[in-house]
Design an enzyme around this catalytic site. Structure first.
Site, PDB file in Angstrom:
ATOM      1  N   LYS A 157       9.984  11.041   6.991  1.00 23.99           N
ATOM      2  CA  LYS A 157      10.047  12.300   6.247  1.00 23.99           C
ATOM      3  C   LYS A 157       9.783  13.418   7.230  1.00 23.99           C
ATOM      4  O   LYS A 157       9.100  13.222   8.232  1.00 23.99           O
ATOM      5  CB  LYS A 157       8.978  12.335   5.152  1.00 23.99           C
ATOM      6  CG  LYS A 157       9.294  13.284   4.032  1.00 23.99           C
ATOM      7  CD  LYS A 157      10.269  12.642   3.076  1.00 23.99           C
ATOM      8  CE  LYS A 157      10.484  13.431   1.827  1.00 23.99           C
ATOM      9  NZ  LYS A 157      11.106  12.578   0.810  1.00 23.99           N
TER      10      LYS A 157
HETATM   11  N1  GLU Z   1      14.433  13.097  -0.285  1.00 27.87           N
HETATM   12  C1  GLU Z   1      14.918  12.008  -1.077  1.00 27.87           C
HETATM   13  C2  GLU Z   1      13.795  11.039  -1.405  1.00 27.87           C
HETATM   14  O1  GLU Z   1      12.642  11.402  -1.407  1.00 27.87           O
HETATM   15  C3  GLU Z   1      16.129  11.334  -0.456  1.00 27.87           C
HETATM   16  C4  GLU Z   1      15.926  10.741   0.900  1.00 27.87           C
HETATM   17  C5  GLU Z   1      17.219  10.231   1.517  1.00 27.87           C
HETATM   18  O2  GLU Z   1      18.247  10.243   0.862  1.00 27.87           O
HETATM   19  O3  GLU Z   1      17.154   9.818   2.675  1.00 27.87           O
HETATM   20  O4  GLU Z   1      14.022   9.908  -1.740  1.00 27.87           O
END
Ligand code: GLU
Length: 433
Positions: free
Chosen positions: A123
């Site tokens: 993240k």
């Molecule tokens: N931000 C989204 C999540 O928390 C998607 C992450 C992604 O598609 O890599 O799952």
């Protein structure tokens, strides 16, 4: 500080009551500890899996539109890449910090493992308020952030995606900046892109579609007829609004919605298409007349069949959990329920579909997008949705079976499933030294 694993011997979820609600990472670790204990995870493997593999903090100096230079802080945490390249969104938020990013990165590891996606978890984000920045400023922040992460990102290494405060345009800038640096267009380095730039059909709606699907599956399990159900949705961003829209299409009555301006309640059902149109035109739901005004607290405490917290972390806590009157909670957001709230909700008999399962539709279609970009062959919306539905269904069933097998909540079952899978892969790969 994470708690000592051995503290939890005895597999007792009530141990949590003695602990405090500290931060999202702590919240994640408390559940991790319970699952690790049930799995009798080896101490070394436990330490390995709780520690992020790599953490980056960069400074992002930007020339603002008024000519002044401002410096922002950017983050990327790779929690784990045992199962494959790390995957996870980029968040732009004024109160972002490393602890939050670390928790969100770990959740991505577990999410990908549960869905059987060959990715690890990561993240990132920038501490900034996107609502107060111009498009030009946002573009410069995104490009400078991406340039700082050239050694981190990569279609085989670490693949960002949208999260709170970022969108398709942000992903297009990331793709372009990365491509400029490596001297050729590389679409697979980021997902959640606009469709004409190598994005996938159905990616934008994927998280909401997954939320809708698991909610309907859970209603069926509890013998609730979706066409006679009342649903409350907290948050009206991409996840909240699409979940509400798709559930309304299934015949559910959406009696409450909310955004930063507060809650809106209508016992006869809110016209969701109308609310979406209103929010698009006015940026927020402020002044929306399709429902009576409520506070966020009142909204969460409404009597309903399904409550969907799709806003942000720490909404259902030790303080308000006893007042929740829903039969099912589907966690559209990451970490909306604190560890202290878990045993209270369990006691009340509320079925909680945990974030790492409920909102995994987004990363699932991100995986499809990455596959399509790498093969250079694009699928129809119908194919994307069918495959998403199949993967969500398989994941739901395995979490459900695990919860029966170990006699634990769906949340702890989801952690057990995920940790077991990553730990087994780690064992097979071995520790390189
Ligand atoms: N931000 C989204 C999540 O928390 C998607 C992450 C992604 O598609 O890599 O799952």
């Amino acid at each position: 500080m994470a708690h000592n694993h051995s503290e939890l011997h005895g597999n007792n979820e009530s141990v949590l009551l003695k602990k405090t609600e500290e931060n999202p990472f702590e919240s994640m670790m408390q559940r991790f500890d319970i699952a690790a204990d049930i799995l009798k995870l080896d101490k070394g493997v436990y330490d390995y899996l709780k520690t992020p593999a790599r953490q980056y903090i960069v400074s992002i100096p930007i020339q603002m539109d008024n000519g002044q230079v401002e410096v922002f802080e950017g983050y990327r945490v790779i929690h784990n890449d045992i199962l494959g390249p790390s995957k996870g969104g980029i968040r732009y938020s004024p109160d972002l910090d490393l602890t939050e990013v670390k928790a969100l990165a770990a959740w991505m590891t577990w999410k990908c493992a549960i869905l059987n996606i060959p990715f690890g978890g990561a993240k990132g984000g920038v501490k900034c308020d996107p609502t107060k920045l111009t498009k030009g400023e946002l573009e410069r922040i995104t490009r400078r952030y991406t340039a700082s992460m050239m050694d981190v990102f990569g279609e085989e290494k670490d693949i960002p995606a949208p999260d709170m405060g970022t969108n398709e345009q942000t992903m297009a800038w990331i793709m372009d900046t990365y491509s400029m640096h490596i001297r050729h267009t590389e679409t697979a380095v980021v997902t959640g892109k606009p469709i004409i730039l190598g994005g996938s059909e159905g990616r934008k709606e994927a998280t909401g579609r997954g939320v809708m699907q698991v909610s309907v599956t859970a209603m069926n399990k509890l013998g609730i007829d979706p066409t006679k159900s009342n649903v409350v949705v907290q948050g009206f961003g991409n996840v909240g609004s699409i979940s509400a829209k798709l559930l309304a299409e299934q015949g559910c009555k959406i009696i409450g919605i909310s955004d930063v301006t507060g809650g809106y309640y209508n016992k006869n059902g809110i016209d969701i298409n109308n609310a979406i149109e209103y929010a698009e035109k006015n940026k927020t739901l402020n002044g929306f007349t399709g429902g009576d005004k409520l506070t966020q607290e009142e909204l969460l405490e409404l009597e309903c069949d399904v409550l969907i917290p799709a806003a942000k972390e720490d909404q259902i806590t030790g303080k308000n959990a006893s007042k929740i009157k829903a039969k099912i909670i589907t966690e559209g957001a990451n970490g909306p329920t604190t560890a202290l709230a878990d045993p209270i909700l369990k006691e009340k008999g509320i079925l909680v579909i945990p974030d790492i399962l409920a909102n995994a539709g987004g990363v699932t279609v991100s995986y499809f997008e990455w596959v399509q970009d790498r093969v250079g062959y694009y699928w129809t919306l119908d194919r994307v949705n069918r495959r998403l539905q199949r993967m969500m269904r398989i994941a739901f069933d395995s979490v459900f079976e695990t919860s029966v097998k170990y006699n634990v909540t769906l949340r702890i079952a989801a952690y057990i499933l995920a940790i077991d899978k990553v730990a087994k892969s780690l064992k097979l790969r071995g520790i390189y030294a």
